[in-house]
Motif scaffolding. Structure first.
Motif, PDB file in Angstrom:
ATOM      1  N   TRP A  14       1.545   9.576  -4.810  1.00  0.00           N
ATOM      2  CA  TRP A  14       2.058   7.836  -4.875  1.00  0.00           C
ATOM      3  C   TRP A  14       2.384   7.641  -5.599  1.00  0.00           C
ATOM      4  CZ3 TRP A  14      -3.870   5.559  -5.333  1.00  0.00           C
ATOM      5  CH2 TRP A  14      -3.481   4.702  -5.721  1.00  0.00           C
ATOM      6  N   VAL A  36      -6.451   7.869  -1.784  1.00  0.00           N
ATOM      7  CA  VAL A  36      -5.703   6.928  -1.540  1.00  0.00           C
ATOM      8  C   VAL A  36      -5.688   5.633  -0.918  1.00  0.00           C
ATOM      9  CG1 VAL A  36      -3.157   6.297  -1.151  1.00  0.00           C
ATOM     10  CG2 VAL A  36      -3.413   9.022  -2.340  1.00  0.00           C
ATOM     11  N   GLN A  37      -6.216   6.173   0.236  1.00  0.00           N
ATOM     12  CA  GLN A  37      -6.490   4.807   1.145  1.00  0.00           C
ATOM     13  C   GLN A  37      -7.572   3.915   0.894  1.00  0.00           C
ATOM     14  OE1 GLN A  37      -7.401   6.355   4.791  1.00  0.00           O
ATOM     15  NE2 GLN A  37      -5.307   7.355   5.145  1.00  0.00           N
ATOM     16  N   PHE A  49      -2.003  11.940  -6.110  1.00  0.00           N
ATOM     17  CA  PHE A  49      -1.906  11.470  -7.169  1.00  0.00           C
ATOM     18  C   PHE A  49      -0.330  11.258  -7.526  1.00  0.00           C
ATOM     19  CE2 PHE A  49      -5.508   8.758  -9.133  1.00  0.00           C
ATOM     20  CZ  PHE A  49      -5.084   8.183  -9.479  1.00  0.00           C
ATOM     21  N   SER A  73      -8.024   3.719  -2.587  1.00  0.00           N
ATOM     22  CA  SER A  73      -7.716   2.908  -3.801  1.00  0.00           C
ATOM     23  C   SER A  73      -6.816   1.342  -3.641  1.00  0.00           C
ATOM     24  CB  SER A  73      -6.980   3.989  -4.522  1.00  0.00           C
ATOM     25  OG  SER A  73      -7.921   4.519  -4.772  1.00  0.00           O
ATOM     26  N   LYS A  74      -5.958   1.748  -2.193  1.00  0.00           N
ATOM     27  CA  LYS A  74      -5.169   0.467  -1.390  1.00  0.00           C
ATOM     28  C   LYS A  74      -5.652  -0.636  -1.268  1.00  0.00           C
ATOM     29  CE  LYS A  74      -0.961   4.097  -1.416  1.00  0.00           C
ATOM     30  NZ  LYS A  74       0.323   3.678  -0.360  1.00  0.00           N
ATOM     31  N   GLN A 133      -6.270  12.195   1.334  1.00  0.00           N
ATOM     32  CA  GLN A 133      -5.790  11.501   1.654  1.00  0.00           C
ATOM     33  C   GLN A 133      -6.648   9.821   1.316  1.00  0.00           C
ATOM     34  OE1 GLN A 133      -5.778  14.747   2.071  1.00  0.00           O
ATOM     35  NE2 GLN A 133      -3.883  14.903   1.620  1.00  0.00           N
TER      36      GLN A 133
END
Length: 341
Positions: free
Chosen positions: A190, A296-297, A187, A299-300, A293
């Protein structure tokens, strides 16, 4: 009936929340239900004295080991509600496994939140299968109409003028099984690339030593913030203002925070563990991740696809209304208690 309800009552923990809800259900039909903290008693003898002094007629305990062991040899009938860590974690310890088996043998019934939890318990104690009932948790959300969002951001140390703020909320008691530090590093990385991304961890200090570790880590990690617990209606209001609610637990029975987020129309991203997978259908009612990881993918992808976000939120709301009704849970516990008469 005069009922004793034993649970671990540390503030804002899942077991405490569940206990309060069950107490409310039983008192609604006229039972006298006395809620006691299992941490306040050392052994079954102390509970036996309590039962005698307060003339309890039956008992319930949340958590097969922490609460259930105190009812061993009880002179009154009792039932057990699995907590999650008892079936997922404590079964790995030989002595706890033995005690829990003995408790389950004495109990009139046991309650599992999911089919998976029932099957795990039945695999350990096959003779108990017929007395294990499945009852999902009921959910009722009450977001405060007077919640102060600006003050919330100020307390978290998040600049209020951040353009396109995206705030992720992780709700948990600070203990290792909840693993609140699991996503902290990724986080922060990011956040360095995209300063409008923030993670807020909120919850009580359940484990003092671990809370110190969390504080130390968060204090040197940009983009991640730690807040103490707040009243539930304020927490619900805060969740509604966030982009998503996050769960990174190592083990869960059934996360009320996840279900409440679904009811509040907030997307959920949860670690892919059995307790979470039992209530989240990936890319249908929420998103399940297997490592930081992937978190994050996913979430995006959710941030860049408003249509997917709307579909997930809509289907999650329908799921909760259908499977986690407060009224259905109330009726179920009222019927189960009849087995203690």
């Amino acid at each position: 009936m005069r009922l004793l309800l034993l649970a671990c009552l540390r503030a804002q923990t899942g077991n405490a929340t569940t206990a309060g809800r069950i107490q409310d259900h039983l008192e609604a039909v006229g039972h006298i239900c006395s809620l006691k903290d299992a941490f306040g008693y050392e052994n079954p003898s102390e509970i036996a004295n309590l039962i005698s002094a307060e003339k309890f007629e039956a008992a319930l305990a949340i958590h097969l080991y922490k609460g259930g062991r105190l009812l061993q040899g009880s002179r009154i009938p009792f039932g057990i509600i699995f907590g999650g860590t008892d079936i997922n974690e404590d079964v790995k310890h030989e002595e706890k496994h033995r005690v829990m088996g003995a408790v389950l043998e004495e109990a009139r019934f046991a309650v599992a939140f999911t089919e998976k939890m029932k099957e795990l318990a039945a695999a350990e104690w096959p003779d108990a299968r017929s007395k294990i009932y499945i009852q999902t948790q009921g959910i009722m959300t009450t977001p405060s109409a007077t919640f102060n969002w600006k003050r919330f951001l100020q307390n978290a140390g998040i600049p209020q003028d951040t353009e396109n703020l995206r705030l992720f909320l992780l709700i948990c008691g600070l203990r290792r099984v909840k693993d609140p530090l699991y996503l902290v590093d990724v986080f922060s990385e990011w956040h360095r690339r995209e300063p409008h991304i923030h993670l807020v961890i909120i919850g009580p200090a359940v484990d003092t030593q671990f809370t110190s570790e969390v504080n130390e880590k968060v204090n040197r990690t940009p983009g991640v913030h730690l807040l103490q617990e707040i009243p539930q209606d304020d927490l619900h209001a805060a969740a509604k203002r966030c982009f998503a609610v996050v769960n990174s637990s190592i083990s869960e029975g059934m996360s009320a925070a996840i279900l409440e987020a679904m009811d509040l129309d907030v997307p959920v991203l949860a670690r892919n563990i059995p307790g979470n997978a039992a209530i989240i259908q990936h890319k249908v009612t929420g998103l399940l991740f297997t490592d930081p990881q992937e978190f994050v993918q996913l979430s995006k992808s959710l941030m860049n696809d408003p249509t997917l976000e709307r579909e997930i939120v809509t289907k999650a709301k329908v799921y909760v209304k259908k499977h986690h009704s407060w009224d259905c849970e109330r009726e179920a516990y009222q019927n189960l208690v009849l087995r203690l008469q």
